[in-house]
Motif scaffolding. Structure first.
Motif, PDB file in Angstrom:
ATOM      1  N   MET A  83      -2.205  18.214   3.716  1.00 35.97           N
ATOM      2  CA  MET A  83      -2.019  17.884   2.303  1.00 35.97           C
ATOM      3  C   MET A  83      -1.737  16.402   2.102  1.00 35.97           C
ATOM      4  N   VAL A  84      -0.890  15.852   2.974  1.00 32.25           N
ATOM      5  CA  VAL A  84      -0.563  14.425   2.848  1.00 32.25           C
ATOM      6  C   VAL A  84      -1.805  13.585   3.169  1.00 32.25           C
ATOM      7  N   GLU A  85      -2.586  14.019   4.129  1.00 33.93           N
ATOM      8  CA  GLU A  85      -3.817  13.301   4.470  1.00 33.93           C
ATOM      9  C   GLU A  85      -4.775  13.313   3.261  1.00 33.93           C
ATOM     10  N   ASP A  86      -4.843  14.451   2.594  1.00 37.22           N
ATOM     11  CA  ASP A  86      -5.678  14.554   1.408  1.00 37.22           C
ATOM     12  C   ASP A  86      -5.178  13.603   0.302  1.00 37.22           C
ATOM     13  N   LEU A  87      -3.864  13.517   0.150  1.00 38.61           N
ATOM     14  CA  LEU A  87      -3.286  12.604  -0.840  1.00 38.61           C
ATOM     15  C   LEU A  87      -3.553  11.151  -0.458  1.00 38.61           C
ATOM     16  N   ARG A  88      -3.510  10.878   0.842  1.00 37.03           N
ATOM     17  CA  ARG A  88      -3.774   9.516   1.334  1.00 37.03           C
ATOM     18  C   ARG A  88      -5.187   9.105   0.925  1.00 37.03           C
ATOM     19  N   THR A  89      -6.137  10.023   1.114  1.00 32.63           N
ATOM     20  CA  THR A  89      -7.520   9.737   0.735  1.00 32.63           C
ATOM     21  C   THR A  89      -7.614   9.491  -0.770  1.00 32.63           C
ATOM     22  N   ASP A 246      18.348   4.584   3.471  1.00 29.29           N
ATOM     23  CA  ASP A 246      17.269   5.269   4.196  1.00 29.29           C
ATOM     24  C   ASP A 246      16.452   6.061   3.210  1.00 29.29           C
ATOM     25  N   TYR A 247      15.180   6.186   3.484  1.00 26.82           N
ATOM     26  CA  TYR A 247      14.356   7.003   2.593  1.00 26.82           C
ATOM     27  C   TYR A 247      13.226   7.621   3.394  1.00 26.82           C
ATOM     28  N   LYS A 248      12.650   8.662   2.818  1.00 27.39           N
ATOM     29  CA  LYS A 248      11.457   9.271   3.395  1.00 27.39           C
ATOM     30  C   LYS A 248      10.322   9.113   2.409  1.00 27.39           C
ATOM     31  N   SER A 249       9.145   8.759   2.915  1.00 20.47           N
ATOM     32  CA  SER A 249       7.997   8.566   2.029  1.00 20.47           C
ATOM     33  C   SER A 249       6.842   9.425   2.522  1.00 20.47           C
ATOM     34  N   LEU A 250       6.078   9.954   1.577  1.00 19.59           N
ATOM     35  CA  LEU A 250       4.876  10.702   1.950  1.00 19.59           C
ATOM     36  C   LEU A 250       3.755   9.735   2.328  1.00 19.59           C
ATOM     37  N   LEU A 251       3.671   8.645   1.554  1.00 19.18           N
ATOM     38  CA  LEU A 251       2.579   7.702   1.770  1.00 19.18           C
ATOM     39  C   LEU A 251       3.127   6.286   1.785  1.00 19.18           C
ATOM     40  N   LYS A 252       2.399   5.401   2.481  1.00 18.48           N
ATOM     41  CA  LYS A 252       2.816   3.997   2.543  1.00 18.48           C
ATOM     42  C   LYS A 252       1.613   3.138   2.175  1.00 18.48           C
ATOM     43  N   VAL A 253       1.741   2.355   1.115  1.00 22.94           N
ATOM     44  CA  VAL A 253       0.661   1.455   0.704  1.00 22.94           C
ATOM     45  C   VAL A 253       0.854   0.144   1.461  1.00 22.94           C
ATOM     46  N   THR A 254      -0.100  -0.198   2.326  1.00 25.13           N
ATOM     47  CA  THR A 254       0.086  -1.394   3.147  1.00 25.13           C
ATOM     48  C   THR A 254      -0.614  -2.620   2.575  1.00 25.13           C
ATOM     49  N   ASN A 255      -1.613  -2.374   1.721  1.00 22.60           N
ATOM     50  CA  ASN A 255      -2.303  -3.527   1.140  1.00 22.60           C
ATOM     51  C   ASN A 255      -3.047  -3.136  -0.138  1.00 22.60           C
ATOM     52  N   ILE A 256      -2.907  -3.976  -1.153  1.00 28.21           N
ATOM     53  CA  ILE A 256      -3.702  -3.790  -2.372  1.00 28.21           C
ATOM     54  C   ILE A 256      -4.495  -5.071  -2.572  1.00 28.21           C
ATOM     55  N   ASP A 257      -5.795  -4.960  -2.422  1.00 29.01           N
ATOM     56  CA  ASP A 257      -6.661  -6.127  -2.521  1.00 29.01           C
ATOM     57  C   ASP A 257      -7.405  -6.048  -3.854  1.00 29.01           C
ATOM     58  N   VAL A 258      -6.861  -6.746  -4.855  1.00 29.44           N
ATOM     59  CA  VAL A 258      -7.415  -6.642  -6.210  1.00 29.44           C
ATOM     60  C   VAL A 258      -8.832  -7.217  -6.251  1.00 29.44           C
ATOM     61  N   LYS A 259      -9.037  -8.312  -5.525  1.00 30.29           N
ATOM     62  CA  LYS A 259     -10.343  -8.981  -5.560  1.00 30.29           C
ATOM     63  C   LYS A 259     -11.452  -8.062  -5.051  1.00 30.29           C
ATOM     64  N   ASN A 260     -11.211  -7.433  -3.910  1.00 29.68           N
ATOM     65  CA  ASN A 260     -12.227  -6.539  -3.333  1.00 29.68           C
ATOM     66  C   ASN A 260     -12.029  -5.074  -3.716  1.00 29.68           C
ATOM     67  N   GLN A 261     -11.086  -4.844  -4.641  1.00 28.34           N
ATOM     68  CA  GLN A 261     -10.823  -3.484  -5.109  1.00 28.34           C
ATOM     69  C   GLN A 261     -10.643  -2.502  -3.950  1.00 28.34           C
ATOM     70  N   ALA A 262      -9.692  -2.821  -3.083  1.00 26.64           N
ATOM     71  CA  ALA A 262      -9.431  -1.928  -1.951  1.00 26.64           C
ATOM     72  C   ALA A 262      -7.928  -1.670  -1.823  1.00 26.64           C
ATOM     73  N   GLU A 266      -1.384   4.408   4.293  1.00 28.73           N
ATOM     74  CA  GLU A 266      -1.104   5.155   5.523  1.00 28.73           C
ATOM     75  C   GLU A 266      -0.185   6.329   5.190  1.00 28.73           C
ATOM     76  N   VAL A 267      -0.079   7.259   6.116  1.00 30.13           N
ATOM     77  CA  VAL A 267       0.892   8.331   5.948  1.00 30.13           C
ATOM     78  C   VAL A 267       2.282   7.721   6.118  1.00 30.13           C
ATOM     79  N   GLY A 268       3.219   8.126   5.290  1.00 34.07           N
ATOM     80  CA  GLY A 268       4.581   7.569   5.339  1.00 34.07           C
ATOM     81  C   GLY A 268       5.388   8.097   6.510  1.00 34.07           C
ATOM     82  N   ASN A 269       6.700   7.946   6.412  1.00 34.17           N
ATOM     83  CA  ASN A 269       7.564   8.296   7.544  1.00 34.17           C
ATOM     84  C   ASN A 269       8.105   9.727   7.489  1.00 34.17           C
ATOM     85  N   ILE A 270       7.617  10.519   6.521  1.00 32.22           N
ATOM     86  CA  ILE A 270       8.249  11.836   6.310  1.00 32.22           C
ATOM     87  C   ILE A 270       8.096  12.788   7.493  1.00 32.22           C
TER      88      ILE A 270
END
Lengths: 275, 275
Positions: A83-89, A246-262, A266-270
């Motif tokens: 499920m988390v992988e699906d959310l990551r996508t 401390d926190y638990k995350s489902l997902l981790k956003v490592t980069n938002i590239d506005v110019k290339n719209q990307a 990653e999956v978080g630490n949960i």
């Protein structure tokens, strides 16, 4: 109402699923379905086995005069990871990028099937904690807190950034808003919404600078309550922050590239504690 | 995973409860639990009977190549009436009166067990309607809309009174705020949150002048969508309003006496069609 064994099992398992973390005596079922307590006991054994086979959750039997059964919902590690992988996508879809590098995620947080799964995953991850309430901040955190509270069968409290007359007396704290750290704002919680001495799980949609969560932790102190943990849907790993909790995350956003719209997600630490 | 019949029944009924309004083919279950399709058919007959006996909902069998089973949740009229009566008692508690004659109801709208029941009652009342989405206005309507959407298994959309960058492009409409009718404000809905041609159920916590609901109906027009119905938790019968839409209410507040700290609450019109 007298029911056959097969019907009774369907009905009792439905009851347990809808009443998690609640102790129900076998007599309640015995009386309701006009059966011997020993028959109900046998039903419970079968339901327990079925629940464990597909990892819906655990049924605990408490013996003695005040005894009964308690259902603790769970989710299999495999299902949770899929499920988390699906959310990551989904979160990586480039059309989620909004001007300014924000990510649109309201659609994910307003789909019941997704929310139910997020609720189960977060609740499972805090299974060993005593939790009396779930806290979040309006507005986008509300469905998330609701989903987690549904699984834990506790109330949720909604902190607000504005002052509403329909909340009655409130307690306010200051918090640092935005990642630059130079804007101080106020957040409010209705005085009667949280009992003193509560152990509280904080849930939010997107962790950036951490100011909002710090604000909620200050509020907990004002209410003589205790932090049981922090869980977020997504963690923005791009933001520098002084880690104050401390926190638990489902997902981790490592980069938002506005110019290339990307968006890189990653999956978080949960799942870090799972082998 | 090969399961015994008794286990299979527990597991399949759990699946159906968690996936309302969704067509699932019998082959899905047959493959998953390594059983003959005819055995699954027999399981479904038993589950269907049990669900109907305790009025959890109906299972419809769709025959043919694209066939399967669909579960429509319900609630018995008796349970629904007892729950609304219980809410009526709770809403009548005198300590809910806030200065200015407002009623505190955040505690009711943040308790999962209550929300689940409200969701079932409202969803049942619109059972014969095609509904694609549930709409509400932030913040207090959100848990209600979420609860109804959970039962109907559709998304919910959140209209806001403020403009948030994380919502992307929005459409705004004007609405009349407050019962005096002399204040015009704006409400906003994210453009991508609602598909054109949707049939929408509007849900809100407290109906006063009706301006907020009228605003949401204007928004539906902007989104080329259609109103399927309006449901509110409580209706303030003290307010005069020009009735511009039909609605169903669980509760009706007939009098708020601030001086004597008394609230008069009646059951709303939601059961009016039942005999």
């Amino acid at each position: 109402m007298k029911l056959r064994r097969s019907d009774r099992m369907v009905v009792i398992s439905n009851y347990l699923i809808n009443n998690p973390y609640k102790l129900t005596s076998l007599n309640t079922f015995a009386e309701k379905y006009e059966s011997a307590k020993s028959s109900i006991s046998e039903d419970i054994v079968i339901i327990k086995r079925a629940f464990e086979e597909i990892e819906i959750g655990h049924i605990q039997t408490v013996t003695g005069a005040g005894g009964g059964v308690i259902f603790t919902p769970s989710i299999s590690s495999q299902d949770a990871k899929e499920m988390v992988e699906d959310l990551r996508t989904k979160l990586s879809e480039s059309d989620r990028i909004l001007p300014g590098g924000y990510i649109y995620l309201s659609d994910l947080l307003s789909t019941p099937a997704i929310l139910k799964n997020i609720g189960r995953i977060i609740a499972k991850s805090f299974m060993d904690q005593k939790i009396d309430a779930v806290m979040t901040v309006a507005t986008k955190g509300v469905p998330l807190a609701n989903a987690v509270a549904n699984v834990l069968n506790v109330s949720f409290v909604i902190v607000r950034r504005d002052l509403k007359i329909t909340e009655g007396s409130t307690v306010s704290v200051n918090y640092v808003s935005g990642s630059s750290g130079d804007r101080i704002e106020k957040m409010f919680l209705s005085k009667r919404s949280l009992k003193a001495g509560s152990r509280v799980l904080i849930v939010d949609d997107f962790l950036k600078g951490g100011g909002t969560v710090n604000g909620m932790i200050s509020l907990l102190r004002e209410f003589d309550s205790e932090l049981a943990g922090v869980a977020v849907f997504a963690d923005n790993a791009q933001e520098e922050r002084e880690k104050q909790f401390d926190y638990k995350s489902l997902l981790k956003v490592t980069n938002i590239d506005v110019k290339n719209q990307a968006i890189d997600v990653e999956v978080g630490n949960i799942f870090d504690e799972d082998k």
